[in-house]
Scaffold this motif. Structure first.
Motif, PDB file in Angstrom:
ATOM      1  N   UNK A   1     -24.277 -31.636  19.715  1.00  0.00           N
ATOM      2  CA  UNK A   1     -23.343 -31.022  20.654  1.00  0.00           C
ATOM      3  C   UNK A   1     -22.197 -30.301  19.961  1.00  0.00           C
ATOM      4  N   UNK A   2     -21.909 -30.669  18.721  1.00  0.00           N
ATOM      5  CA  UNK A   2     -20.816 -30.028  17.982  1.00  0.00           C
ATOM      6  C   UNK A   2     -21.250 -28.861  17.138  1.00  0.00           C
ATOM      7  N   UNK A   3     -22.458 -28.346  17.377  1.00  0.00           N
ATOM      8  CA  UNK A   3     -22.905 -27.170  16.631  1.00  0.00           C
ATOM      9  C   UNK A   3     -24.182 -27.354  15.850  1.00  0.00           C
ATOM     10  N   UNK A   4     -25.083 -28.216  16.315  1.00  0.00           N
ATOM     11  CA  UNK A   4     -26.397 -28.406  15.678  1.00  0.00           C
ATOM     12  C   UNK A   4     -26.255 -28.790  14.202  1.00  0.00           C
ATOM     13  N   UNK A   5     -25.275 -29.626  13.904  1.00  0.00           N
ATOM     14  CA  UNK A   5     -24.926 -29.909  12.513  1.00  0.00           C
ATOM     15  C   UNK A   5     -26.086 -30.535  11.747  1.00  0.00           C
TER      16      UNK A   5
ATOM     17  N   UNK B   1     -18.463 -44.433  30.496  1.00  0.00           N
ATOM     18  CA  UNK B   1     -17.138 -44.182  31.050  1.00  0.00           C
ATOM     19  C   UNK B   1     -17.093 -44.510  32.543  1.00  0.00           C
ATOM     20  N   UNK B   2     -15.907 -44.415  33.116  1.00  0.00           N
ATOM     21  CA  UNK B   2     -15.699 -44.829  34.506  1.00  0.00           C
ATOM     22  C   UNK B   2     -16.399 -43.923  35.504  1.00  0.00           C
ATOM     23  N   UNK B   3     -16.778 -42.716  35.068  1.00  0.00           N
ATOM     24  CA  UNK B   3     -17.444 -41.772  35.965  1.00  0.00           C
ATOM     25  C   UNK B   3     -18.955 -41.980  36.030  1.00  0.00           C
ATOM     26  N   UNK B   4     -19.478 -42.926  35.251  1.00  0.00           N
ATOM     27  CA  UNK B   4     -20.912 -43.184  35.233  1.00  0.00           C
ATOM     28  C   UNK B   4     -21.657 -42.432  34.154  1.00  0.00           C
ATOM     29  N   UNK B   5     -20.930 -41.639  33.376  1.00  0.00           N
ATOM     30  CA  UNK B   5     -21.528 -40.918  32.259  1.00  0.00           C
ATOM     31  C   UNK B   5     -21.137 -41.569  30.945  1.00  0.00           C
ATOM     32  N   UNK B   6     -21.137 -40.768  29.880  1.00  0.00           N
ATOM     33  CA  UNK B   6     -20.795 -41.299  28.559  1.00  0.00           C
ATOM     34  C   UNK B   6     -19.847 -40.354  27.826  1.00  0.00           C
ATOM     35  N   UNK B   7     -19.015 -40.962  26.998  1.00  0.00           N
ATOM     36  CA  UNK B   7     -18.197 -40.231  26.031  1.00  0.00           C
ATOM     37  C   UNK B   7     -18.690 -40.622  24.637  1.00  0.00           C
TER      38      UNK B   7
ATOM     39  N   UNK C   1     -31.528 -35.664  20.140  1.00  0.00           N
ATOM     40  CA  UNK C   1     -30.219 -36.199  19.755  1.00  0.00           C
ATOM     41  C   UNK C   1     -29.710 -37.171  20.819  1.00  0.00           C
ATOM     42  N   UNK C   2     -28.740 -38.007  20.415  1.00  0.00           N
ATOM     43  CA  UNK C   2     -28.137 -38.955  21.353  1.00  0.00           C
ATOM     44  C   UNK C   2     -26.631 -38.765  21.504  1.00  0.00           C
ATOM     45  N   UNK C   3     -26.020 -37.879  20.726  1.00  0.00           N
ATOM     46  CA  UNK C   3     -24.590 -37.639  20.916  1.00  0.00           C
ATOM     47  C   UNK C   3     -24.370 -36.837  22.192  1.00  0.00           C
ATOM     48  N   UNK C   4     -23.184 -36.958  22.774  1.00  0.00           N
ATOM     49  CA  UNK C   4     -22.886 -36.298  24.038  1.00  0.00           C
ATOM     50  C   UNK C   4     -21.657 -35.407  23.905  1.00  0.00           C
TER      51      UNK C   4
END
Length: 441
Positions: free
Chosen positions: A161-165, A55-61, A115-118
């Motif tokens: 990140x959404x609850x250790x699914x 993303x534009x802030x230098x992080x990830x979505x 994990x790799x999700x953010x």
């Protein structure tokens, strides 16, 4: 090497040479002989992974089940194939699994995972450092031609990140109703699992039962500032906090913002504001290390000139003891009753079944990790984890340990989170030694 067996003496010599050859290609090496992790290679892979969802802030979505998540997972699977991992697959819960074969087909596997999700607006190190460290260890073993007796299973868990699914599915604790919970991607968890290659219709098929694995190890950034502020290389995690989530619905009366007198309003947003302050006050005033957060709030109908008639907000409570989390929630409910009476609203709580219980790590695993840090010449400290991790679920099926590396300034879930290449490499060094120590048992 060609070994000639022409006499009893030569036969004895050949056996010695053969044993030395086997010794040289197994994990039985001194600390000085083990290959060091490559900080440059690890950083290059972190940078490459950060392109997915950038993303534009230098992080990830790179939220779970999004296209960025799918693309990032494909990148990791490509690296796993390059390393020669076998039976690379996606299980029913959406977890990526690849195996490095051991010399003993009957030995229990050692599993390493992250994990790799953010989160939305997340950074490039939370979760990613663990996955990249796991791959680094495989590269080190391959380069040194070290063959472990136990197979090594490398896992990328889905939707941490959404609850250790993913880990809930792997351990048989994912409840059917959870599949209908909406994720940040706009898909339900069930739809999301299917989108990344899992099979929510057969979610119990790939459950790993207790005793199947020899051990589970997760490496992660600390997500706190203790290691960074105290200039300590490695955190040996003692336990992982429990996490409970609720959706709170506040119902008032929507009305015209210009014609409704202040003393005749049933403003759901005002009630939500009072409740948010109450949550903060309760968590601050109780003795202990508990935390409580209202991280999401939405007003309906959401127009500037309309008094909100409905608000939906979140509540998250964390602590190392379930009894303390229960106490915090009970006090929040008490305050909600008072706020209802004061504001003329109705407040309801819905428990979201992606909760995780407090989980102490295995004492023997703590010792092995601490010894691995000492063996590598790194400083370490025993510490709790204030954040939830997949290891929290894995403790129910295998002896589990966690390795922390420093997180600059304690920042995480932010584009500003950072762990240096040297710090990542130290973590991978400790992970390698931990695996070899487990394999030698």
């Amino acid at each position: 090497m060609k070994i000639l067996i022409s006499s009893k003496s030569n036969y004895s010599i050949s056996i010695v040479i053969f044993v030395l050859m086997i010794f040289a290609v197994t994990g039985n090496m001194s600390a000085q002989d083990l290959p060091p992790a490559s900080a440059e290679r690890m950083e290059a892979r972190i940078v490459a992974l950060s392109e997915f969802g950038k993303n534009a802030d230098g992080g990830v979505d790179r939220v779970a089940y999004s296209q960025a998540d799918i693309d990032g997972r494909a990148y990791i699977m490509g690296l796993m194939r390059e390393q020669g991992l076998q039976n690379i697959r996606i299980d029913v819960g959406g977890n990526i699994i690849g195996r490095r074969a051991g010399t003993d087909a009957g030995a229990k596997p050692i599993m390493i995972g992250s994990h790799t999700d953010s989160v939305p607006g997340g950074g490039n190190y939370d979760g990613d450092v663990g996955v990249i460290s796991n791959l680094e260890v495989i590269d080190l073993l391959n380069a040194a031609n070290i063959r472990t007796r136990s197979p090594i299973d490398v896992v990328v868990f889905s939707n941490e990140e959404g609850g250790l699914v993913g880990s809930l599915a792997m351990t048989g604790k994912l409840q059917p109703g959870t599949l209908d919970v909406m994720s940040h991607s706009g898909l339900t968890i069930g739809e999301g699992i299917r989108a990344i290659g899992g099979d929510p219709d057969n979610i119990t098929r790939d459950i790993i039962k207790p005793g199947v694995l020899k051990a589970f190890v997760e490496l992660h950034i600390e997500q706190g500032a203790f290691l960074d502020e105290e200039d300590i290389d490695i955190g040996v995690v003692q336990g992982i906090v429990g996490i409970n989530w609720w959706d709170i619905t506040i119902e008032g009366t929507a009305n015209h913002g210009g014609t409704t007198p202040m003393n005749r309003r049933q403003d759901a947003m005002v009630a939500a504001a009072h409740l948010t302050l109450a949550v903060n006050k309760i968590a601050n005033e109780l003795p202990g290390r508990q935390v409580a957060t209202v991280g999401r709030i939405e007003a309906f109908p959401g127009a500037p000139n309309v008094i909100p008639g409905k608000v939906i907000m979140s509540l998250e409570v964390r602590d190392l003891e379930q009894s303390k989390m229960d106490q915090v929630f009970a006090l929040v409910q008490q305050e909600a009753k008072k706020i209802e009476a004061e504001t003329g609203t109705k407040i309801g709580f819905e428990f979201i079944d992606v909760a995780s219980h407090p989980a102490p790590t295995d004492e023997r695993m703590r010792t092995i990790i601490a010894d691995a840090a000492k063996d590598a010449g790194y400083s370490y400290k025993l510490m709790p984890s204030g954040a939830g991790h997949d290891a929290q679920d894995m403790v129910s099926i295998a002896p589990t340990g966690m390795i922390f590396v420093p997180s600059k300034g304690g920042i995480s879930h932010s584009p500003h989170e950072y762990t240096s290449p040297a710090e990542m490499a130290k973590g991978a060094d400790v992970l390698l030694r931990t695996i070899l120590a487990l394999d030698a048992e």
